[in-house]
Design an enzyme around this catalytic site. Structure first.
Site, PDB file in Angstrom:
ATOM      1  CG  ASP A 252      34.571  27.907  38.744  1.00  0.00           C
ATOM      2  OD1 ASP A 252      35.348  27.376  39.563  1.00  0.00           O
ATOM      3  OD2 ASP A 252      34.375  29.141  38.682  1.00  0.00           O
ATOM      4  CE  LYS A 259      32.210  29.110  41.284  1.00  0.00           C
ATOM      5  NZ  LYS A 259      32.270  30.547  41.595  1.00  0.00           N
ATOM      6  NE  ARG A 333      40.474  36.872  38.455  1.00  0.00           N
ATOM      7  CZ  ARG A 333      39.852  37.718  39.278  1.00  0.00           C
ATOM      8  NH1 ARG A 333      40.520  38.710  39.846  1.00  0.00           N
ATOM      9  NH2 ARG A 333      38.562  37.598  39.502  1.00  0.00           N
TER      10      ARG A 333
HETATM   11  N1  BES Z   1      32.963  31.544  36.995  1.00  0.00           N
HETATM   12  C1  BES Z   1      33.003  32.428  38.097  1.00  0.00           C
HETATM   13  C2  BES Z   1      32.233  33.719  37.859  1.00  0.00           C
HETATM   14  C3  BES Z   1      30.737  33.597  37.694  1.00  0.00           C
HETATM   15  C4  BES Z   1      29.901  33.755  38.783  1.00  0.00           C
HETATM   16  C5  BES Z   1      30.176  33.420  36.459  1.00  0.00           C
HETATM   17  C6  BES Z   1      28.535  33.671  38.621  1.00  0.00           C
HETATM   18  C7  BES Z   1      28.804  33.353  36.289  1.00  0.00           C
HETATM   19  C8  BES Z   1      27.990  33.488  37.374  1.00  0.00           C
HETATM   20  C9  BES Z   1      34.449  32.800  38.412  1.00  0.00           C
HETATM   21  O1  BES Z   1      35.393  31.812  38.176  1.00  0.00           O
HETATM   22  C10 BES Z   1      34.526  33.111  39.865  1.00  0.00           C
HETATM   23  O2  BES Z   1      34.306  32.220  40.648  1.00  0.00           O
HETATM   24  N2  BES Z   1      34.864  34.352  40.215  1.00  0.00           N
HETATM   25  C11 BES Z   1      34.980  34.777  41.568  1.00  0.00           C
HETATM   26  C12 BES Z   1      36.229  35.607  41.695  1.00  0.00           C
HETATM   27  C13 BES Z   1      36.560  35.992  43.118  1.00  0.00           C
HETATM   28  C14 BES Z   1      36.977  34.764  43.898  1.00  0.00           C
HETATM   29  C15 BES Z   1      37.672  37.000  43.065  1.00  0.00           C
HETATM   30  C16 BES Z   1      33.740  35.605  41.909  1.00  0.00           C
HETATM   31  O3  BES Z   1      33.322  36.389  41.092  1.00  0.00           O
HETATM   32  O4  BES Z   1      33.209  35.405  42.998  1.00  0.00           O
HETATM   33 ZN    ZN Z   2      34.895  30.432  36.724  1.00  0.00          ZN
HETATM   34 MN    MN Z   3      35.634  30.485  39.803  1.00  0.00          MN
END
Ligand code: BES
Ligand code: ZN
Ligand code: MN
Length: 485
Positions: A252, A259, A333
């Site tokens: 990801d 990120k 999601r």
């Molecule tokens: N895979 C990440 C969530 C994650 C973050 C898992 C840290 C384990 C450790 C997920 O896909 C993500 O990036 N979520 C975002 C959502 C936001 C953009 C609404 C997040 O949590 O920042």
């Molecule tokens: Zn993710």
């Molecule tokens: Mn993500």
């Protein structure tokens, strides 16, 4: 000189084990530098040639053991066996270890195999994880209980399955691509009865109308896969199954909503949900539990390639709903929504549990200690809670509440894939809800497990090294076992 054969003897200072002839834990403890003090829980000591030809590690479960609750006792046994394994595995020559598991055979087996595990791809000594080897290598130490038991054997299966989930999550993304993930899963299930494995490609997903899942695949040239494992263990093969759905993002990057660089490599483990559900399924099938189970995992990378989905794009999901991709980093999601809709319509499960490293907000809320559970079913929550407590693979209930809905209803589409920072884990859970077919009608129970916090241990525990945890594999197996009985 240490011998290749060793013993682990956990002991209760008030009622020391007599299970191994020639090993008297209290007397041995008295010979140590701390021998005049009571041995605290987890205190260990190792003796050469005691009994003759063997190396023995004794390990205390601490004062007042007998009076503690069974839950606390089990964890003390895990910690004491774990501490002993940690000590013994430093001795290079030790190849066979017999464990006095009389305090709790299941917990002892679990702790021994979890504590031995250490992922590495260093080449100074041959690594059992080296992907160039055709066969997954054996564990460095062979454990056996003093007294054989079904409980011990079951514990071994629980721990080895959890270790598989740890391995899948630890592998870097160039080694566990969606394709490699499915190939490894096929190999692991070889020869196990009542299992069918189906690997779908992107053309199949397109035909099914899984456009929201596919929107995440557009930024990468690595082919996406949709994996299905069907296990029919119940007497009635046509009975409604239990279903697990696992988030399988093999890397990801965030996509166009990229990120930050620091710590991004943790996102090789963003398939931790998929790893957990397939590993739990492996244990359930190995144990031939009398239950029907379906596991599905959407597998893809989330990358910012030239055809990547852009913030603001609106896509129609398999269930016909329009979804605005406000942030391409909220991809979990997206892949889950089509997977959950497909699984609930195709297999009509009585219960569906999805497992996902879904939100950073979960890490903030619960840290590494608990996995978050969102469910509107009190009964399902209770069953998950109990399984988690038994295995010390614990859950905490989070609110699945419609009052958060306005946060994801603010765009031109039916749903948007972000809900702002407040209660970020709850809005992610609510996003998934309309994709569970039969939920409103009361035909299915559903729980969403957010494991973003529990996927990784940033410090070593007494029976697990730091690193990817493989959670909540043991809780899921235990949940299924109790459901089957
Ligand atoms: N895979 C990440 C969530 C994650 C973050 C898992 C840290 C384990 C450790 C997920 O896909 C993500 O990036 N979520 C975002 C959502 C936001 C953009 C609404 C997040 O949590 O920042
Ligand atoms: Zn993710
Ligand atoms: Mn993500």
């Amino acid at each position: 000189m240490s011998s290749s054969q060793a013993l682990i003897v956990p002991f209760d200072p008030s009622a020391p084990s007599q299970a191994v002839a020639g090993v008297q834990p209290l007397q041995l403890w008295s010979l140590t530098p701390s021998g005049d003090k009571a041995p605290k829980a987890g205190a260990t000591a190792t003796f050469y040639n005691t009994p003759a030809g063997k190396t023995t590690t004794i390990s205390s479960v601490g004062d007042g053991f007998a009076a503690k609750s069974s839950e606390v006792k089990r964890e003390l046994v895990r910690k004491s066996v774990g501490a002993a394994v940690k000590e013994l595995k430093a001795f290079e020559g030790v190849k066979e270890v017999v464990v006095d598991a009389s305090l709790d055979p299941h917990a002892a087996a679990v702790a021994a195999h979890l504590a031995l595990y250490k992922f590495t791809l260093k080449t100074n000594v041959p690594s059992p994880f080296d992907p160039r080897n055709a066969e997954p290598a054996k564990e460095r130490i062979a454990f056996a209980p003093v007294e054989a038991s079904g409980e011990w054997d079951r514990g071994v299966v629980y721990a080895q399955s959890q270790n598989l989930a740890r391995t899948l999550a630890e592998y870097p993304a160039n080694m566990i691509t969606p394709t490699a993930f499915t190939e490894r899963v096929r190999r692991e299930f070889e020869g196990i009865a009542n299992v069918e494995i189906v690997v779908r490609d992107e053309a199949w997903a397109a035909e099914k109308g899984m456009n929201v899942f596919l929107s995440v695949t557009h930024g990468t040239s690595e082919p996406a896969k949709f994996l299905e494992i069907i296990y029919k263990g119940a007497a009635d093969k046509t009975a409604a199954p239990l279903a697990f759905v696992g988030k399988g993002i093999t890397f990801d990057s965030g996509g166009i909503s990229l990120k930050p660089g620091a710590g991004m490599k943790l996102m090789r483990g963003d398939m931790g949900g998929a790893a957990a559900v397939v590993s739990a399924a492996l244990a359930i099938a190995k144990l031939q539990l009398p239950i029907n189970l379906v596991v599905t995992t959407p597998l893809t990378e989330n990358m910012p390639g030239p055809s990547a989905t852009k913030p603001g794009d609106i896509i129609y999901a398999m269930n016909g709903k329009s979804v605005e991709v406000d942030n391409t980093d909220a991809e979990g999601r997206l892949v889950l929504s089509d997977a959950i809709y497909y699984t609930s319509t195709e297999y009509k499960p009585h219960t569906l549990i999805d497992v996902a490293t879904l939100t950073g907000a979960m890490v903030i809320a619960l840290g590494e200690v608990f996995s978050g559970v969102f469910s509107s079913s009190d009964e399902l929550w209770q069953q998950l809670y109990e399984a988690g407590q038994l295995e010390h693979d614990r859950f905490w209930r989070m609110p699945m509440d419609e009052e958060y809905l306005p946060q994801i209803h603010g765009s031109n589409a039916d749903l948007q894939n972000t809900g702002g920072r407040p209660a970020g884990s709850a809005t992610a859970a609510l996003f998934l809800k309309p994709f569970v077919a039969g939920l409103e009608e009361g035909e299915i129970k559903w729980a969403h497990l957010d494991i973003a916090g529990s996927m990784e241990a940033t410090r070593p525990g007494q029976y697990q090294e730091k690193g990817m945890t493989g959670r909540p594999v043991r809780a899921l197996i235990e949940f299924a076992r109790r459901l089957a009985n």
